[in-house]
Design a protein around this motif. Structure first.
Motif, PDB file in Angstrom:
ATOM      1  N   ALA A  37       0.832  -1.203   0.000  1.00  7.89           N
ATOM      2  CA  ALA A  37       0.000   0.000   0.000  1.00  7.89           C
ATOM      3  C   ALA A  37       0.868   1.255   0.000  1.00  7.89           C
ATOM      4  CB  ALA A  37      -0.927   0.000   1.214  1.00  7.89           C
ATOM      5  N   PHE A  38       1.925   1.253   0.788  1.00 11.78           N
ATOM      6  CA  PHE A  38       2.818   2.402   0.838  1.00 11.78           C
ATOM      7  C   PHE A  38       3.526   2.611  -0.501  1.00 11.78           C
ATOM      8  CE2 PHE A  38       6.933   4.373   1.834  1.00 11.78           C
ATOM      9  CZ  PHE A  38       6.471   5.574   2.366  1.00 11.78           C
ATOM     10  N   ALA A  39       3.968   1.510  -1.123  1.00  8.72           N
ATOM     11  CA  ALA A  39       4.654   1.617  -2.411  1.00  8.72           C
ATOM     12  C   ALA A  39       3.720   2.164  -3.492  1.00  8.72           C
ATOM     13  CB  ALA A  39       5.216   0.249  -2.825  1.00  8.72           C
ATOM     14  N   VAL A  40       2.495   1.674  -3.534  1.00 10.00           N
ATOM     15  CA  VAL A  40       1.538   2.155  -4.533  1.00 10.00           C
ATOM     16  C   VAL A  40       1.164   3.604  -4.248  1.00 10.00           C
ATOM     17  CG1 VAL A  40      -0.791   1.827  -5.451  1.00 10.00           C
ATOM     18  CG2 VAL A  40       0.683  -0.147  -5.083  1.00 10.00           C
ATOM     19  N   PHE A  41       0.995   3.943  -2.977  1.00  8.12           N
ATOM     20  CA  PHE A  41       0.699   5.329  -2.608  1.00  8.12           C
ATOM     21  C   PHE A  41       1.822   6.261  -3.065  1.00  8.12           C
ATOM     22  CE2 PHE A  41       1.255   8.743   0.541  1.00  8.12           C
ATOM     23  CZ  PHE A  41       0.065   9.419   0.361  1.00  8.12           C
ATOM     24  N   CYS A  42       3.065   5.865  -2.811  1.00  6.91           N
ATOM     25  CA  CYS A  42       4.204   6.684  -3.254  1.00  6.91           C
ATOM     26  C   CYS A  42       4.256   6.777  -4.773  1.00  6.91           C
ATOM     27  CB  CYS A  42       5.503   6.112  -2.708  1.00  6.91           C
ATOM     28  SG  CYS A  42       5.697   6.337  -0.939  1.00  6.91           S
ATOM     29  N   PHE A  43       3.920   5.700  -5.453  1.00  2.00           N
ATOM     30  CA  PHE A  43       3.885   5.718  -6.912  1.00  2.00           C
ATOM     31  C   PHE A  43       2.855   6.733  -7.401  1.00  2.00           C
ATOM     32  CE2 PHE A  43       2.624   4.290 -11.109  1.00  2.00           C
ATOM     33  CZ  PHE A  43       3.834   3.986 -11.700  1.00  2.00           C
ATOM     34  N   ASP A  95       0.818  12.561  -9.791  1.00  2.00           N
ATOM     35  CA  ASP A  95       0.463  13.793  -9.071  1.00  2.00           C
ATOM     36  C   ASP A  95      -0.606  13.552  -8.010  1.00  2.00           C
ATOM     37  OD1 ASP A  95       2.268  15.339 -10.538  1.00  2.00           O
ATOM     38  OD2 ASP A  95       0.794  15.627 -12.142  1.00  2.00           O
ATOM     39  N   GLY A  96      -0.571  12.393  -7.395  1.00  2.00           N
ATOM     40  CA  GLY A  96      -1.492  12.080  -6.316  1.00  2.00           C
ATOM     41  C   GLY A  96      -2.858  11.595  -6.743  1.00  2.00           C
ATOM     42  N   GLU A  97      -3.107  11.495  -8.026  1.00  2.29           N
ATOM     43  CA  GLU A  97      -4.409  11.021  -8.506  1.00  2.29           C
ATOM     44  C   GLU A  97      -4.407   9.505  -8.627  1.00  2.29           C
ATOM     45  OE1 GLU A  97      -5.724  12.923 -12.053  1.00  2.29           O
ATOM     46  OE2 GLU A  97      -5.090  14.903 -11.364  1.00  2.29           O
ATOM     47  N   VAL A  98      -5.501   8.904  -8.224  1.00  2.00           N
ATOM     48  CA  VAL A  98      -5.643   7.458  -8.334  1.00  2.00           C
ATOM     49  C   VAL A  98      -6.019   7.138  -9.774  1.00  2.00           C
ATOM     50  CG1 VAL A  98      -6.919   5.446  -7.534  1.00  2.00           C
ATOM     51  CG2 VAL A  98      -6.313   7.261  -5.929  1.00  2.00           C
ATOM     52  N   ARG A  99      -5.225   6.315 -10.402  1.00  2.00           N
ATOM     53  CA  ARG A  99      -5.467   5.926 -11.800  1.00  2.00           C
ATOM     54  C   ARG A  99      -5.673   4.422 -11.861  1.00  2.00           C
ATOM     55  NH1 ARG A  99      -4.197  10.383 -15.496  1.00  2.00           N
ATOM     56  NH2 ARG A  99      -3.774  12.060 -14.021  1.00  2.00           N
ATOM     57  N   TYR A 100      -6.701   3.999 -12.550  1.00  6.12           N
ATOM     58  CA  TYR A 100      -7.010   2.576 -12.617  1.00  6.12           C
ATOM     59  C   TYR A 100      -5.944   1.795 -13.362  1.00  6.12           C
ATOM     60  CZ  TYR A 100      -8.466   3.254 -17.440  1.00  6.12           C
ATOM     61  OH  TYR A 100      -8.477   3.536 -18.773  1.00  6.12           O
ATOM     62  N   PHE A 101      -5.302   2.401 -14.356  1.00  2.43           N
ATOM     63  CA  PHE A 101      -4.313   1.660 -15.134  1.00  2.43           C
ATOM     64  C   PHE A 101      -3.077   1.331 -14.310  1.00  2.43           C
ATOM     65  CE2 PHE A 101      -3.598   6.154 -16.117  1.00  2.43           C
ATOM     66  CZ  PHE A 101      -2.238   6.292 -15.819  1.00  2.43           C
ATOM     67  N   VAL A 102      -2.830   2.065 -13.230  1.00  3.03           N
ATOM     68  CA  VAL A 102      -1.716   1.726 -12.346  1.00  3.03           C
ATOM     69  C   VAL A 102      -2.022   0.423 -11.619  1.00  3.03           C
ATOM     70  CG1 VAL A 102      -0.396   2.443 -10.324  1.00  3.03           C
ATOM     71  CG2 VAL A 102      -0.967   4.109 -12.081  1.00  3.03           C
ATOM     72  N   PHE A 103      -3.257   0.294 -11.133  1.00  2.00           N
ATOM     73  CA  PHE A 103      -3.640  -0.956 -10.471  1.00  2.00           C
ATOM     74  C   PHE A 103      -3.593  -2.130 -11.452  1.00  2.00           C
ATOM     75  CE2 PHE A 103      -5.917   2.015  -7.575  1.00  2.00           C
ATOM     76  CZ  PHE A 103      -5.243   1.677  -6.418  1.00  2.00           C
ATOM     77  N   ILE A 104      -4.096  -1.929 -12.645  1.00  2.00           N
ATOM     78  CA  ILE A 104      -4.088  -2.997 -13.646  1.00  2.00           C
ATOM     79  C   ILE A 104      -2.657  -3.356 -14.029  1.00  2.00           C
ATOM     80  CG2 ILE A 104      -4.740  -3.584 -16.017  1.00  2.00           C
ATOM     81  CD1 ILE A 104      -7.272  -1.861 -15.555  1.00  2.00           C
TER      82      ILE A 104
END
Length: 87
Positions: free
Chosen positions: A43-49, A55-64
């Motif tokens: 969770a911390f690694a993905v949050f930092c990513f 720029d702090g926005e949650v993007r679905y393609f990052v999770f995919i």
């Protein structure tokens, strides 16, 4: 591409936990805390990513992408990596 690399790196971290479990068998409670620690690291690694690359926005393609990288690593590189440490 970076999300794939993130997923692969998280898979290799999970493999380190698996190697630790092979070397030092533990009770269920210890395994529970190891799993919780692993997910906190993820969770911390993905949050930092998200902070650094999106720029702090949650993007679905990052999770995919991270999931695809994790699966790809799990079925390819992970088998080789764990094969080095199994008796």
């Amino acid at each position: 591409m970076l999300a794939l690399a993130l997923g692969a790196a998280l898979c290799l971290v999970y493999d380190l936990f698996r190697i630790w479990r092979l070397a030092f068998p533990a009770e269920r409670l210890a395994l529970f805390f190891q799993d919780v620690f692993y997910w906190l690291v993820c969770a911390f690694a993905v949050f930092c990513f998200f902070i650094v690359r999106c720029d702090g926005e949650v993007r679905y393609f990052v999770f995919i992408g991270a999931f695809a990288g994790w699966l790809t690593c799990r079925f390819t590189l992970s088998r080789l990596f764990l094969g080095l440490f199994r008796p």
